[in-house]
Design a protein around this motif. Structure first.
Motif, mmCIF file in Angstrom:
data_model
loop_
_atom_site.group_PDB
_atom_site.id
_atom_site.type_symbol
_atom_site.label_atom_id
_atom_site.label_comp_id
_atom_site.label_asym_id
_atom_site.label_seq_id
_atom_site.Cartn_x
_atom_site.Cartn_y
_atom_site.Cartn_z
ATOM 1 N N TYR A 1 0.837 -1.204 0.000
ATOM 2 C CA TYR A 1 0.000 0.000 0.000
ATOM 3 C C TYR A 1 0.874 1.257 0.000
ATOM 4 N N LEU A 2 1.865 1.303 0.869
ATOM 5 C CA LEU A 2 2.707 2.496 0.972
ATOM 6 C C LEU A 2 3.533 2.726 -0.289
ATOM 7 N N ILE A 3 4.019 1.659 -0.904
ATOM 8 C CA ILE A 3 4.765 1.799 -2.162
ATOM 9 C C ILE A 3 3.867 2.401 -3.240
ATOM 10 N N ILE A 4 2.657 1.874 -3.341
ATOM 11 C CA ILE A 4 1.704 2.395 -4.329
ATOM 12 C C ILE A 4 1.337 3.836 -3.991
ATOM 13 N N LEU A 5 1.030 4.101 -2.732
ATOM 14 C CA LEU A 5 0.617 5.441 -2.309
ATOM 15 C C LEU A 5 1.724 6.473 -2.548
ATOM 16 N N ILE A 6 2.935 6.145 -2.165
ATOM 17 C CA ILE A 6 4.038 7.103 -2.318
ATOM 18 C C ILE A 6 4.307 7.392 -3.795
ATOM 19 N N SER A 7 4.338 6.343 -4.617
ATOM 20 C CA SER A 7 4.561 6.575 -6.051
ATOM 21 C C SER A 7 3.399 7.373 -6.646
ATOM 22 N N HIS A 8 2.185 7.079 -6.210
ATOM 23 C CA HIS A 8 1.001 7.812 -6.663
ATOM 24 C C HIS A 8 1.128 9.299 -6.315
ATOM 25 N N MET A 9 1.491 9.595 -5.079
ATOM 26 C CA MET A 9 1.573 10.981 -4.623
ATOM 27 C C MET A 9 2.697 11.744 -5.329
ATOM 28 N N ILE A 10 3.840 11.102 -5.475
ATOM 29 C CA ILE A 10 4.968 11.768 -6.141
ATOM 30 C C ILE A 10 4.629 12.087 -7.591
ATOM 31 N N LEU A 11 4.027 11.140 -8.287
ATOM 32 C CA LEU A 11 3.716 11.346 -9.703
ATOM 33 C C LEU A 11 2.488 12.228 -9.915
ATOM 34 N N ALA A 12 1.607 12.325 -8.920
ATOM 35 C CA ALA A 12 0.415 13.170 -9.062
ATOM 36 C C ALA A 12 0.788 14.649 -9.143
ATOM 37 N N VAL A 13 1.864 15.028 -8.494
ATOM 38 C CA VAL A 13 2.254 16.448 -8.468
ATOM 39 C C VAL A 13 2.528 16.989 -9.878
ATOM 40 N N PRO A 14 3.362 16.336 -10.686
ATOM 41 C CA PRO A 14 3.609 16.900 -12.019
ATOM 42 C C PRO A 14 2.451 16.725 -13.002
ATOM 43 N N VAL A 15 1.492 15.855 -12.699
ATOM 44 C CA VAL A 15 0.373 15.654 -13.623
ATOM 45 C C VAL A 15 -0.419 16.954 -13.806
ATOM 46 N N LEU B 1 -2.160 8.284 -16.440
ATOM 47 C CA LEU B 1 -2.921 7.039 -16.334
ATOM 48 C C LEU B 1 -2.514 6.267 -15.081
ATOM 49 N N TYR B 2 -1.222 6.199 -14.809
ATOM 50 C CA TYR B 2 -0.738 5.518 -13.603
ATOM 51 C C TYR B 2 -1.347 6.155 -12.349
ATOM 52 N N VAL B 3 -1.343 7.481 -12.293
ATOM 53 C CA VAL B 3 -1.887 8.186 -11.126
ATOM 54 C C VAL B 3 -3.385 7.897 -10.977
ATOM 55 N N GLY C 1 -4.777 5.612 -7.937
ATOM 56 C CA GLY C 1 -5.744 6.247 -7.037
ATOM 57 C C GLY C 1 -6.884 5.308 -6.700
ATOM 58 N N VAL C 2 -7.344 4.565 -7.680
ATOM 59 C CA VAL C 2 -8.406 3.579 -7.447
ATOM 60 C C VAL C 2 -7.877 2.435 -6.576
ATOM 61 N N ILE C 3 -6.665 1.985 -6.836
ATOM 62 C CA ILE C 3 -6.072 0.901 -6.042
ATOM 63 C C ILE C 3 -5.928 1.324 -4.583
ATOM 64 N N TYR D 1 -7.709 3.521 -3.020
ATOM 65 C CA TYR D 1 -9.070 3.532 -2.478
ATOM 66 C C TYR D 1 -9.529 2.117 -2.090
ATOM 67 N N VAL D 2 -9.329 1.161 -2.987
ATOM 68 C CA VAL D 2 -9.761 -0.220 -2.714
ATOM 69 C C VAL D 2 -9.059 -0.761 -1.478
ATOM 70 N N LEU D 3 -7.761 -0.550 -1.394
ATOM 71 C CA LEU D 3 -7.014 -1.042 -0.235
ATOM 72 C C LEU D 3 -7.442 -0.340 1.052
ATOM 73 N N LEU D 4 -7.624 0.968 0.984
ATOM 74 C CA LEU D 4 -7.877 1.750 2.188
ATOM 75 C C LEU D 4 -9.334 1.726 2.651
ATOM 76 N N TYR D 5 -10.260 1.686 1.710
ATOM 77 C CA TYR D 5 -11.675 1.820 2.090
ATOM 78 C C TYR D 5 -12.523 0.583 1.834
ATOM 79 N N ARG D 6 -12.045 -0.344 1.045
ATOM 80 C CA ARG D 6 -12.833 -1.540 0.732
ATOM 81 C C ARG D 6 -12.263 -2.794 1.394
ATOM 82 N N LEU D 7 -10.983 -3.044 1.203
ATOM 83 C CA LEU D 7 -10.394 -4.258 1.767
ATOM 84 C C LEU D 7 -10.095 -4.106 3.261
#
Length: 143
Positions: A78-92, A123-125, A129-131, A133-139
């Motif tokens: 989760y943290l690997i996905i979240l951190i990469s998501h957050m870092i890449l979301a900034v330049p998007v 697209l990755y971001v 983001g959906v992943i 959400y699924v990990l944090l709020y569904r699973l």
């Protein structure tokens, strides 16, 4: 107000998912030289991403951080996905705005060159983001 705030993660995941779908539709459209459809799809992707950002910042301001409560091995993923998501979301944000401006102004060659980098990041971001959400709020939903 609590119902509104508690609905925001679900709305945000929907925005991310719809942005990803619109990005893929726009990609397919441009490969098929359907420029008008590509333009509409990409503006739709941008709109869903912008709505996501507004609601995400609203949720953060109103309720703050949500702790991940899953098992340690899943937490690492989760943290690997979240951190990469957050870092890449900034330049998007600036990249997508630049792409829209270039496209609308007819600066197609510059638009194309920048899109080769921006599209996969955006697209990755959206997908991660959906992943998240699924990990944090569904699973592993918070108590």
């Amino acid at each position: 107000m609590d119902e509104f705030v508690s609905a925001l993660p679900h709305v945000n995941a929907t925005c991310n998912a719809l942005s990803a779908v619109a990005l893929c539709a726009g990609f397919i459209a441009i490969k098929r030289k359907r420029i008008d459809f590509h333009r509409r799809a990409m503006l739709t992707a941008f709109t869903f991403s912008a709505v996501f950002l507004v609601f995400y910042l609203t949720r953060q301001a109103l309720s703050g951080h949500t702790e991940f409560i899953g098992p340690p091995a899943v937490r690492t993923v989760y943290l690997i996905i979240l951190i990469s998501h957050m870092i890449l979301a900034v330049p998007v944000v600036p990249l997508s705005i630049t792409l829209i401006v270039l496209g609308l102004r007819g600066r197609i060659e510059r638009h194309r060159r920048l899109a080769r980098w921006t599209f996969p990041i955006w697209l990755y971001v959206s997908v991660t983001g959906v992943i998240v959400y699924v990990l944090l709020y569904r699973l592993y939903p918070p108590a």
